[in-house]
Design a protein around this motif. Structure first.
Motif, PDB file in Angstrom:
ATOM      1  N   HIS A 103      40.017  50.925  37.598  1.00  0.00           N
ATOM      2  CA  HIS A 103      40.468  49.707  37.313  1.00  0.00           C
ATOM      3  C   HIS A 103      38.931  48.928  37.154  1.00  0.00           C
ATOM      4  N   ASN A 135      37.646  39.127  37.537  1.00  0.00           N
ATOM      5  CA  ASN A 135      38.416  39.479  36.243  1.00  0.00           C
ATOM      6  C   ASN A 135      38.047  38.881  34.924  1.00  0.00           C
ATOM      7  N   GLU A 165      45.642  40.902  41.532  1.00  0.00           N
ATOM      8  CA  GLU A 165      44.724  40.524  40.267  1.00  0.00           C
ATOM      9  C   GLU A 165      45.113  39.022  39.923  1.00  0.00           C
ATOM     10  N   LYS A 166      43.980  38.578  39.420  1.00  0.00           N
ATOM     11  CA  LYS A 166      43.981  36.951  38.995  1.00  0.00           C
ATOM     12  C   LYS A 166      44.080  36.124  40.128  1.00  0.00           C
ATOM     13  N   THR A 199      46.967  46.329  43.879  1.00  0.00           N
ATOM     14  CA  THR A 199      46.073  45.310  42.958  1.00  0.00           C
ATOM     15  C   THR A 199      46.529  44.198  43.059  1.00  0.00           C
ATOM     16  N   ARG A 203      51.620  45.836  42.925  1.00  0.00           N
ATOM     17  CA  ARG A 203      50.847  44.760  42.335  1.00  0.00           C
ATOM     18  C   ARG A 203      51.868  43.418  42.449  1.00  0.00           C
ATOM     19  N   ASP A 209      40.022  40.218  41.262  1.00  0.00           N
ATOM     20  CA  ASP A 209      40.862  41.306  41.308  1.00  0.00           C
ATOM     21  C   ASP A 209      40.648  41.877  42.625  1.00  0.00           C
ATOM     22  N   SER A 231      53.252  40.326  37.460  1.00  0.00           N
ATOM     23  CA  SER A 231      51.524  40.206  37.234  1.00  0.00           C
ATOM     24  C   SER A 231      51.188  40.147  35.947  1.00  0.00           C
ATOM     25  N   VAL A 258      37.730  46.726  33.799  1.00  0.00           N
ATOM     26  CA  VAL A 258      37.431  45.372  33.796  1.00  0.00           C
ATOM     27  C   VAL A 258      36.286  45.311  33.135  1.00  0.00           C
TER      28      VAL A 258
END
Length: 422
Positions: free
Chosen positions: A381, A177, A156-157, A154, A108, A365, A112, A385
């Motif tokens: 995942h 997300n 993310e964001k 991953t 990741r 994501d 994060s 979410v």
């Protein structure tokens, strides 16, 4: 993890990149150049290229060298720094770390859990015509490089539309997300900025707060300039936040020692002309309560973009004066005068953010499975979410889950922070 020399791994000839020499898709391909991926474990080996890439306004400060170095210094996770290059030129860096869970090994973005917005680092002249090709083949490249040590990547964001440009990885499969981030554009003057969000109401609240604090002997807006002051204010923030989380029945995402050491490391970095990883602002009382701090906020600045990382208030003193709201007013006014053009309240949908902000940024994501087990992790995942979206819409379910998380949290346990809980 055994010591692996990632830099010596060969790149498969089956995954060569074709780059367009012209933007007109109707034209024949005039040239082809290999885009090569390598994985590194040392930040210092990439520092020069890293700092050059992070200078772009489109690069999040959370992928900045100092931010990532502070996290790496205070956390034992293995670094997996993915470098994309053409010839001798570095065209992108994805700064990842390896996290070992009970069932899955996840690569990741570094740090994060406490980042508000992630972009990775891409060269400003990265040809947009190659982005679709990059997205289509990145999974295979990462699988060849990382599948021996990670099950899933991953990212993310990530905002796919940021600073008016489409993100180079936007063609990759992604899920929205559960949280957006919220921003307030800062215009030519503070008056113009306030006009976006009901200036009359904002000024009235400001005057009420000032009047109530003047009754206590007055106040001052302080920005910590010495390491000693930063350390003291940050320690007080951790104390205030712990009280707040306990009162609300929420898990304390700043509880573990590694997280606190990370923010102390950031706070020790001196500001430069380009910004500061962590600036500590506070409302400090005068009069009988002289020296008592009733509100704290941590800001990170990169160029003309400021992100609020966290905030807290004294639960026992001057709560009716809304010192937290007053501090935001003063910080935004100060940033406006200093040429900041975007004040970012960070990720998480909360009422006070919506009251200040005119921009909501959707974040996504990207989940890339590298192994069979990683496919299961990707499914988990996506399910998680969707569940979070549903839970956040259901107040009773959300309150129950937060109480459960708090009960399970122990003083020595490493929290899994959700930044919208601040």
């Amino acid at each position: 993890m055994t010591d692996v020399d990632f830099n010596m791994m060969p790149v498969s000839e089956a995954r060569r990149r074709v780059w367009h020499a012209r933007r007109d898709k109707a034209q024949d391909i005039a040239a082809a150049t290999d885009l090569k991926l390598s994985v590194h474990v040392s930040m210092q080996a990439l520092e020069a290229d890293w700092r050059a890439l992070e200078a772009s306004s489109a690069a999040s400060l959370h992928q900045g060298f100092d931010w990532c170095a502070a996290w790496a210094k205070t956390h034992p996770n293995q670094l997996l720094l993915v470098r994309g290059s053409i010839g001798q030129k570095t065209v992108f860096i994805l700064p990842l770390e390896l996290v070992r869970g009970r069932f899955f090994r996840t690569a990741r973005f570094i740090g994060s859990p406490h980042s508000n917005l992630n972009t990775g680092l891409f060269a400003a002249d990265f040809d947009p015509l190659t982005c679709e090709q990059l997205g289509a083949s990145l999974i295979a490249d990462l699988s060849a490089k990382l599948s021996r040590v990670a099950d899933i990547v991953t990212l993310e964001k990530m905002p796919f539309d940021w600073h008016g440009t489409c993100h180079p990885l936007a063609s990759l499969p992604a899920v929205r997300n559960q949280n957006s981030s919220f921003q307030l554009p800062l215009l030519a003057s503070f008056e113009a900025t306030l006009a976006q969000i009901n200036a009359k109401r904002r000024r009235k609240k400001f005057r009420v707060s000032e009047k109530r604090l003047e009754a206590l002997g007055g106040y001052e807006h302080v920005v910590a300039t010495t390491r000693r002051d930063r350390r003291q204010i940050l320690d007080l923030f951790f104390e205030q936040k712990a009280i707040r989380f306990k009162a609300l029945g929420l898990p304390n995402v700043f509880q573990d020692r590694e997280t606190q050491a990370f923010f102390h490391t950031l706070a020790a970095v001196e500001p430069t002309a380009e910004g500061q990883p962590l600036e500590l602002n506070a409302i400090r009382l005068r009069g009988e309560q002289n020296g008592r701090i009733v509100a704290i906020a941590g800001l990170s600045r990169k160029g003309d973009h400021v992100i609020c990382q966290f905030g807290s208030i004294d639960e026992e003193m001057a709560a009716d004066a809304s010192p937290g709201e007053l501090l935001f007013y003063l910080m935004i006014r100060k940033c406006n005068a200093e040429g900041v053009t975007l004040f970012d309240f960070g990720i998480g949908d909360q009422a006070y953010k919506r009251s200040w902000c005119t921009v909501e940024t959707v974040q996504r994501d990207i989940v890339l499975p590298l192994t069979l087990r990683g496919r299961l992790a990707a499914g988990a995942h996506r399910t998680a979410v969707r569940m979070k979206v549903w839970i956040k819409k259901n107040r009773k379910a959300y309150a129950f889950l937060q109480r459960l998380r708090q009960q399970r949290q122990t003083p020595d346990a490493a929290a899994v922070p959700d930044t919208d809980g601040d």
